[in-house]
Structures are given as structure tokens and as C-alpha cells.
Design a protein around this motif. Structure first.
Motif, PDB file in Angstrom:
ATOM      1  N   PHE A   1       0.827  -1.202   0.000  1.00 28.58           N
ATOM      2  CA  PHE A   1       0.000   0.000   0.000  1.00 28.58           C
ATOM      3  C   PHE A   1       0.867   1.260   0.000  1.00 28.58           C
ATOM      4  O   PHE A   1       0.506   2.273  -0.618  1.00 28.58           O
ATOM      5  CB  PHE A   1      -0.957   0.000   1.185  1.00 28.58           C
ATOM      6  N   ALA A   2       2.006   1.202   0.686  1.00 24.17           N
ATOM      7  CA  ALA A   2       2.927   2.338   0.665  1.00 24.17           C
ATOM      8  C   ALA A   2       3.456   2.551  -0.749  1.00 24.17           C
ATOM      9  O   ALA A   2       3.586   3.696  -1.217  1.00 24.17           O
ATOM     10  CB  ALA A   2       4.080   2.103   1.640  1.00 24.17           C
ATOM     11  N   CYS A   3       3.724   1.448  -1.430  1.00 22.80           N
ATOM     12  CA  CYS A   3       4.221   1.505  -2.797  1.00 22.80           C
ATOM     13  C   CYS A   3       3.170   2.106  -3.736  1.00 22.80           C
ATOM     14  O   CYS A   3       3.486   2.949  -4.592  1.00 22.80           O
ATOM     15  CB  CYS A   3       4.601   0.099  -3.240  1.00 22.80           C
ATOM     16  N   LEU A   4       1.918   1.702  -3.584  1.00 22.39           N
ATOM     17  CA  LEU A   4       0.846   2.169  -4.470  1.00 22.39           C
ATOM     18  C   LEU A   4       0.553   3.658  -4.307  1.00 22.39           C
ATOM     19  O   LEU A   4      -0.087   4.264  -5.171  1.00 22.39           O
ATOM     20  CB  LEU A   4      -0.434   1.362  -4.219  1.00 22.39           C
ATOM     21  N   SER A   5       0.994   4.236  -3.231  1.00 26.10           N
ATOM     22  CA  SER A   5       0.774   5.666  -3.013  1.00 26.10           C
ATOM     23  C   SER A   5       1.744   6.522  -3.810  1.00 26.10           C
ATOM     24  O   SER A   5       1.600   7.744  -3.861  1.00 26.10           O
ATOM     25  CB  SER A   5       0.916   5.991  -1.515  1.00 26.10           C
ATOM     26  N   GLY A   6       2.736   5.881  -4.445  1.00 27.58           N
ATOM     27  CA  GLY A   6       3.711   6.619  -5.230  1.00 27.58           C
ATOM     28  C   GLY A   6       3.554   6.390  -6.721  1.00 27.58           C
ATOM     29  O   GLY A   6       2.550   5.847  -7.194  1.00 27.58           O
ATOM     30  N   GLU A   7       4.541   6.788  -7.470  1.00 26.61           N
ATOM     31  CA  GLU A   7       4.542   6.633  -8.922  1.00 26.61           C
ATOM     32  C   GLU A   7       4.708   5.164  -9.307  1.00 26.61           C
ATOM     33  O   GLU A   7       5.441   4.424  -8.642  1.00 26.61           O
ATOM     34  CB  GLU A   7       5.684   7.442  -9.536  1.00 26.61           C
ATOM     35  N   PRO A   8       4.039   4.709 -10.371  1.00 24.60           N
ATOM     36  CA  PRO A   8       4.225   3.331 -10.825  1.00 24.60           C
ATOM     37  C   PRO A   8       5.683   3.049 -11.170  1.00 24.60           C
ATOM     38  O   PRO A   8       6.351   3.868 -11.798  1.00 24.60           O
ATOM     39  CB  PRO A   8       3.331   3.253 -12.069  1.00 24.60           C
ATOM     40  N   GLY A   9       6.159   1.897 -10.727  1.00 22.92           N
ATOM     41  CA  GLY A   9       7.538   1.525 -10.982  1.00 22.92           C
ATOM     42  C   GLY A   9       7.881   0.246 -10.249  1.00 22.92           C
ATOM     43  O   GLY A   9       6.988  -0.474  -9.779  1.00 22.92           O
ATOM     44  N   PRO A  10       9.155  -0.070 -10.121  1.00 20.83           N
ATOM     45  CA  PRO A  10       9.560  -1.291  -9.416  1.00 20.83           C
ATOM     46  C   PRO A  10       9.105  -1.259  -7.958  1.00 20.83           C
ATOM     47  O   PRO A  10       9.078  -0.198  -7.320  1.00 20.83           O
ATOM     48  CB  PRO A  10      11.094  -1.264  -9.524  1.00 20.83           C
ATOM     49  N   VAL A  11       8.742  -2.418  -7.439  1.00 16.65           N
ATOM     50  CA  VAL A  11       8.368  -2.500  -6.025  1.00 16.65           C
ATOM     51  C   VAL A  11       9.638  -2.688  -5.199  1.00 16.65           C
ATOM     52  O   VAL A  11      10.660  -3.170  -5.708  1.00 16.65           O
ATOM     53  CB  VAL A  11       7.376  -3.656  -5.772  1.00 16.65           C
ATOM     54  N   PRO A  12       9.606  -2.313  -3.913  1.00 18.49           N
ATOM     55  CA  PRO A  12      10.807  -2.432  -3.086  1.00 18.49           C
ATOM     56  C   PRO A  12      11.235  -3.883  -2.879  1.00 18.49           C
ATOM     57  O   PRO A  12      10.400  -4.798  -2.902  1.00 18.49           O
ATOM     58  CB  PRO A  12      10.399  -1.770  -1.776  1.00 18.49           C
ATOM     59  N   SER A  13      12.527  -4.082  -2.676  1.00 19.84           N
ATOM     60  CA  SER A  13      13.065  -5.432  -2.497  1.00 19.84           C
ATOM     61  C   SER A  13      12.476  -6.113  -1.276  1.00 19.84           C
ATOM     62  O   SER A  13      12.326  -7.345  -1.258  1.00 19.84           O
ATOM     63  CB  SER A  13      14.591  -5.381  -2.386  1.00 19.84           C
ATOM     64  N   ARG A  14      12.127  -5.331  -0.255  1.00 10.98           N
ATOM     65  CA  ARG A  14      11.537  -5.908   0.957  1.00 10.98           C
ATOM     66  C   ARG A  14      10.228  -6.618   0.621  1.00 10.98           C
ATOM     67  O   ARG A  14       9.948  -7.716   1.127  1.00 10.98           O
ATOM     68  CB  ARG A  14      11.289  -4.814   1.994  1.00 10.98           C
ATOM     69  N   LEU A  15       9.418  -6.045  -0.247  1.00 16.21           N
ATOM     70  CA  LEU A  15       8.167  -6.679  -0.651  1.00 16.21           C
ATOM     71  C   LEU A  15       8.442  -7.955  -1.434  1.00 16.21           C
ATOM     72  O   LEU A  15       7.779  -8.979  -1.224  1.00 16.21           O
ATOM     73  CB  LEU A  15       7.332  -5.705  -1.491  1.00 16.21           C
ATOM     74  N   THR A  16       9.409  -7.926  -2.309  1.00 17.27           N
ATOM     75  CA  THR A  16       9.774  -9.116  -3.073  1.00 17.27           C
ATOM     76  C   THR A  16      10.223 -10.245  -2.152  1.00 17.27           C
ATOM     77  O   THR A  16       9.866 -11.414  -2.351  1.00 17.27           O
ATOM     78  CB  THR A  16      10.886  -8.778  -4.080  1.00 17.27           C
ATOM     79  N   GLU A  17      10.982  -9.913  -1.131  1.00 15.42           N
ATOM     80  CA  GLU A  17      11.453 -10.914  -0.168  1.00 15.42           C
ATOM     81  C   GLU A  17      10.283 -11.538   0.588  1.00 15.42           C
ATOM     82  O   GLU A  17      10.244 -12.760   0.809  1.00 15.42           O
ATOM     83  CB  GLU A  17      12.424 -10.269   0.823  1.00 15.42           C
TER      84      GLU A  17
END
Length: 337
Positions: free
Chosen positions: A15-31
Motif C-alpha cells: 500500500f505504501a508503494c501504491l501511493s507513489g509513482e508506478p515503478g519497481p516494487v521495493p526489495s523488501r516486498l519481493t522478499e
């Protein structure tokens, strides 16, 4: 509608990611997503997984205030959704085993037999004879995420099938959308039900209180509807929804009348008593039977779709009945502000 509050580490990062510009998601989410097959015992009832999936799917429905619409098809977000769906599909299939002796020719009869009385009789009797008006309101709230979008996920199946199966699906969907008459869509009738019970009919108004066991009903439809490889699954889901629905809604309507519900509030239930008595035969034979005949390699997907629907419906019923039996509520407590 704004993004809901997160319910765990995945939804917090997402949700923190979706509040910003579209792009790569943070590595923490991928983990976190890489570890999901180990950390999640049952994705169907996992609060973090279900709220995250609901938001991912929500971008393809109405979207969210403050979330850039380009996120819907952003490759990095599709990868997130795919990881969530992988554990969701794993746990759906674990509970939806196709009987070894079932043959394609028997699919319509199997659907009629297996889906005809799927809601626990004790639960239906309770709603008809004992439930209070407050318990009816609670049930209406928990079903609102699914019912206020009734029909939409099934419509995605229309361009993915042909012949009699397509025609039958369109015939059912035409009724779901009120025969093209504004104010008669089943989703609109549910909004009327909510208003008559002094509840907020806006979609997502109660999302913070609705548990994963209720959100999964809608996520299941979205999962099947958005994947062409599961086109048989969305038909099986619709068949399981329509078969037996007339009896279920009769119990609800009579129970709501008993506690003083107006005729207008019962419109949603009464409409289904009539419509679904016809739909169940249409769904089992004309829609699913024709699909199995036209796409013989996918007949088991229809059965899996129906069985997965029954499984999450039972999960939902338990999530309501068990807290009530203990004198509590099935709604999630709102976080202190």
C-alpha cells in the motif's frame, strides 16, 4: 474509495508503494512474497494475503483515490499479484479435489447434486427463525464486498467462451444486471437492502471491519474471472452460486421479515428466489454442460471452480456462526484512532 489499512507486512509494503509513482516494487516486498509459500498456511483466510489481493484486483474494478491508474498493468505489480495468486491457487486446489469416478458427461448432474444444499441447514434455520436485526446487519455488511459487485467478475467469462455456453452465461448475466433497467441491477438491490437497514451502501465503506473469510468470496470470483485458463472455473463458480440460491434467499427473506425488515429491504432476497430458480438449471446444463462439450480438455476446471466456491462459502459461514455462538461478532475491531 481510499486504500484500506494494511493487515500485515505484505499489505504494509504494497500500500505504501501504491501511493507513489508506478515503478519497481521495493526489495523488501519481493522478499516477503518469495517467503509466502512457507509463511502462509492457508491463503484463503490470511488477512494480509486477502486484503492485498483485494486491492490488486480493485485496480481492475473501480480503483482507489490517490492511486495512479497506471499501476493496474504495471509489470512489477502484476508480479506481486501473481505471487499472491500462486499461494491462493495452491490452497484452493488443496480443498477442491475432483472425484476420481466423475466423468465429463456427469458434470451437470454432479453440480446439481453437490451444490443444491451447500449452506449449512442449521445456519439457514438460525437466520430464518432466531437471528436478530443486528445479526442480519452484520451478515449484510460482511457480504457487501461481494454483493455490491454481483455479476461483474462473471461477465469477464463472456468473451472467453462460445456457442450455447456463451448464450446461457449472457442470459444469466442479463438478469443479474436487471435486464438493462436502471435500479434493478442486483448490486443496486443490495445497496437498497443496506440503506433500508441504515447501513452505508457505498462500496468498501466497511472494508476495515470485513474479515478475510468474507473478502475471499469476492477474490475467488476475481481470480477465476481474470484468468482465461480458469474460464471453466468462473462458470463453475457461477453455477455453485446459482444452484440452491432460491432456497437460501427464501430463508433470509423470511428471517428478515420476522425481525421487521421492510418489503423494500427484502427485494434483493425476493428477486433471487424467483430468478435463481430458473438460473440453476440454465447454469448447470446449458452453460456448464455446453462448455464441457465444447472444451472437453477443461471439464475439470468447471468442477474445481464449483468445489472451490463451496469451500470458501463454508469457510465464510464458520467465520460468522462461530463468533455468534460464542456471543461475539464476526466483524473485525476497528483500530483506535
Amino acid at each position: 474509495m481510499r486504500l484500506p489499512a494494511p493487515r500485515g507486512p505484505i499489505s504494509t509494503e504494497l500500500f505504501a508503494c501504491l501511493s507513489g509513482e508506478p515503478g519497481p516494487v521495493p526489495s523488501r516486498l519481493t522478499e516477503l512474497l518469495d517467503a509466502l509459500p512457507v509463511t502462509t498456511a492457508d491463503a484463503r483466510s490470511d488477512e494480509d494475503v486477502q486484503i492485498s489481493l483485494w486491492v490488486c484486483y480493485g485496480l481492475t474494478y473501480e480503483g482507489f483515490d490517490g492511486v495512479d491508474e497506471r499501476w493496474e498493468w504495471q509489470p512489477s505489480l502484476l508480479a506481486v499479484r501473481g505471487a499472491l495468486e500462486a499461494v491462493f491457487e495452491r490452497d484452493l486446489l488443496a480443498e477442491a479435489q475432483v472425484p476420481a469416478d466423475l466423468t465429463p458427461e456427469r458434470v451437470p448432474a454432479f453440480l446439481m447434486e453437490r451444490c443444491g444444499a451447500t449452506s449449512p441447514a442449521a445456519f439457514l434455520k438460525f437466520m430464518q427463525q432466531e437471528a436478530t436485526i443486528e445479526q442480519f446487519k452484520e451478515l449484510v455488511i460482511t457480504r457487501s464486498i461481494d454483493a455490491l459487485h454481483e455479476g461483474d467478475a462473471h461477465t469477464w467469462g463472456i468473451p472467453r467462451v462460445n456457442g450455447r455456453a456463451k448464450a446461457a452465461l449472457i442470459e444469466i448475466q442479463a438478469d443479474e444486471y436487471g435486464g438493462g433497467m436502471p435500479g434493478r441491477l442486483h448490486a443496486e438491490l443490495y445497496a437498497i437492502l443496506m440503506s433500508e437497514l441504515d447501513l452505508d451502501p457505498e462500496y468498501g465503506a466497511y472494508i476495515e471491519q470485513i474479515p478475510a473469510a468474507a473478502i475471499v468470496l469476492h477474490n475467488l470470483r476475481s481470480f477465476f474471472g481474470l484468468h482465461r485458463r480458469w474460464r471453466g472455473g468462473i462458470l463453475g463458480n457461477l453455477a455453485a452460486t446459482e444452484i440452491g440460491s432460491s432456497l437460501i434467499n427464501r430463508h433470509f427473506s423470511e428471517g428478515l421479515a420476522r425481525v421487521g425488515g421492510s418489503k423494500r429491504s427484502r427485494w434483493f432476497y425476493d428477486e433471487h428466489i424467483l430468478a435463481d430458480a430458473v438460473h440453476e438449471q440454465l447454469a448447470a446444463h446449458d452453460m456448464c454442460g455446453s462448455f464441457v462439450a465444447d472444451y472437453p480438455d477443461e471439464w475439470d476446471r468447471v468442477v474445481i471452480g464449483a468445489l472451490a466456491t463451496l469451500s470458501v462459502r463454508a469457510l465464510f459461514a464458520r467465520s460468522v456462526v462461530d463468533p455468534w455462538a460464542a456471543g461475539g461478532t464476526s466483524l473485525r475491531e476497528l483500530a483506535a484512532v
